[in-house]
Design an enzyme around this catalytic site. Structure first.
Site, short mmCIF file in Angstrom:
data_model
loop_
_atom_site.label_atom_id
_atom_site.label_comp_id
_atom_site.label_asym_id
_atom_site.label_seq_id
_atom_site.Cartn_x
_atom_site.Cartn_y
_atom_site.Cartn_z
N CYS A 23 -5.00 5.50 -2.29
CA CYS A 23 -4.24 6.04 -1.24
C CYS A 23 -4.84 6.92 -0.14
O CYS A 23 -4.39 7.18 0.93
CB CYS A 23 -2.89 6.75 -1.62
SG CYS A 23 -1.81 5.76 -2.50
N HIS A 39 4.65 4.50 3.74
CA HIS A 39 3.27 4.92 3.00
C HIS A 39 2.53 3.65 2.82
O HIS A 39 2.52 2.99 1.79
CB HIS A 39 3.56 5.62 1.76
CG HIS A 39 2.38 5.99 1.00
ND1 HIS A 39 1.00 6.00 1.63
CD2 HIS A 39 2.24 6.31 -0.26
CE1 HIS A 39 0.36 6.25 0.48
NE2 HIS A 39 0.94 6.40 -0.56
#
Length: 383
Positions: free
Chosen positions: A84, A337
């Site tokens: 991420c 996200h």
């Protein structure tokens, strides 16, 4: 770090997986932003492309995106993976190489140093959860291959699922369900207000007719969120409402040796216990503050990736940072996200607030990643 500036910063709208961008690959999304950036820059001054990605088809997504965007064949490209944190780590790596000015930067990072005065390195992240390929462990003996949702982040005995890890982290740091829901509702409220005010307009490249982020929900309240059940463990506090979505998107910045823009004063990555991955951004933030001698109070704009409300709140508490100062125009809980792109989205958000909207001098973007890692950058607005 010597003079390295974020001179331009753009992103796609952030789509909800399976919706607006359901048929677009990570390379397609990256190409849309790269193409618009190349329209704004001298073509002969683009010297490298560096993109982060988590769940694409493998190979070199950055190269595919660059060629799809029409960038010249002689311009190299590289894809990086820090899960991420990939999009922000790409900026860290490219900024370090760019700052080196050709004295070993490429050898140290694998990224072209782009030392030519006036040259640009296009850096960011891309992700398409909608088109991510299915992955399988090879069969053992006569057994069928086993599908898996993600690659390992750490050894199996220290590799919790992200939602469960966030729930346990919230409990460890005394973050109540009520506080998480209030934070999540505030993220949506702020993002909705920013969207209506046009705060995202200058940073968004329309793709396939989509011009706005899909996930934002104006009018969402903590009271409504309180009705949702815990999803990761019985008696837990993390719900679908105080967690981020699963999303598609891309974000890219143009690094240059000259301003105006955001001067990258410091960038750092750090590791923590992989069983508490949500805290990964904390030591990275501490490192960039220490490197610059700046204090929390001196930072005007804070952008943390809001993977889970409880995780962001725990990081704020550890840092001694009032949580109301984070994501002033909403964060990933509202915007979404898109894993490998999210860190670069944070950099774009810093650019919009500090340069386009002139809302301060210093900014920090930070993101945690699976496996117990985090990346942060600290920038100064030079207009």
């Amino acid at each position: 770090m010597s003079d390295v500036f974020i001179a331009h910063a753009l992103r796609t709208p952030i789509g909800t997986a399976g919706k607006a961008f359901r048929d677009l690959t990570a390379a397609d999304l990256g190409a849309a932003v790269l193409k618009e950036l190349t329209r704004r820059l001298p073509a002969d001054q683009i010297e490298d492309v560096v993109l982060g990605n988590c769940m694409g088809p493998g190979g070199n997504v950055a190269r595919v995106a660059a060629l799809t965007a029409g960038i010249a064949n002689h311009v190299p490209a590289i894809t990086v993976d820090r899960q991420c944190a990939s999009g922000l780590a790409a900026i860290q790596l490219a900024a370090a190489a760019h700052a080196d000015g050709g004295h070993g930067g490429s050898g140290a990072t694998g990224v072209d140093s782009a030392a030519t005065e006036g040259g640009f390195v296009l850096v960011g992240g891309v992700e398409s959860a909608s088109t991510a390929p299915w992955r399988f462990w090879p069969p053992v003996g006569e057994a069928e291959p086993v599908r898996y949702e993600r690659a390992p982040f750490a050894p199996a005995d220290r590799d919790p699922e992200m939602g469960l890890a966030a729930d346990l982290l919230a409990e460890l740091h005394g973050i109540t369900r009520e506080r998480q829901d209030e934070y999540a509702a505030r993220s949506h409220e702020r993002a909705a207000a920013a969207q209506v005010a046009g705060a995202f307009d200058d940073e968004i490249v329309p793709v396939g007719g989509q011009t706005i982020d899909e996930r934002i929900r104006g009018g969402l309240t903590a009271q409504r969120l309180a009705k949702l059940p815990a999803v990761f463990r019985a008696g837990g506090t993390v719900t679908a409402g105080n967690s981020c979505g699963i999303n598609d998107g891309a974000a890219v910045v143009a690094l240059s040796h000259t301003g105006p823009g955001l001067k990258v004063l410091a960038a750092a990555s750090a590791g923590v216990d992989p069983t508490t991955p949500g805290l990964g951004l904390v030591p990275a933030v501490q490192r960039v503050l220490k490197a610059t001698g700046l204090t929390i109070e001196q930072i005007d704009v804070w952008e943390f990736n809001e993977a889970f409300a409880g995780q962001v709140l725990a990081c704020c508490d550890v840092l001694g940072l009032p949580d109301e100062r984070v994501c002033a125009q909403g964060g990933a809980l509202a915007l979404g996200h898109p894993w490998g792109a999210s860190g670069a989205v944070l950099a774009v958000r810093l650019f919009s607030q500090l340069i386009t909207q002139q809302s301060g001098r210093y900014g920090v973007a930070a993101i945690a990643a699976g496996g117990g890692q985090g990346t942060a950058i600290l920038v100064e607005a030079c207009r």
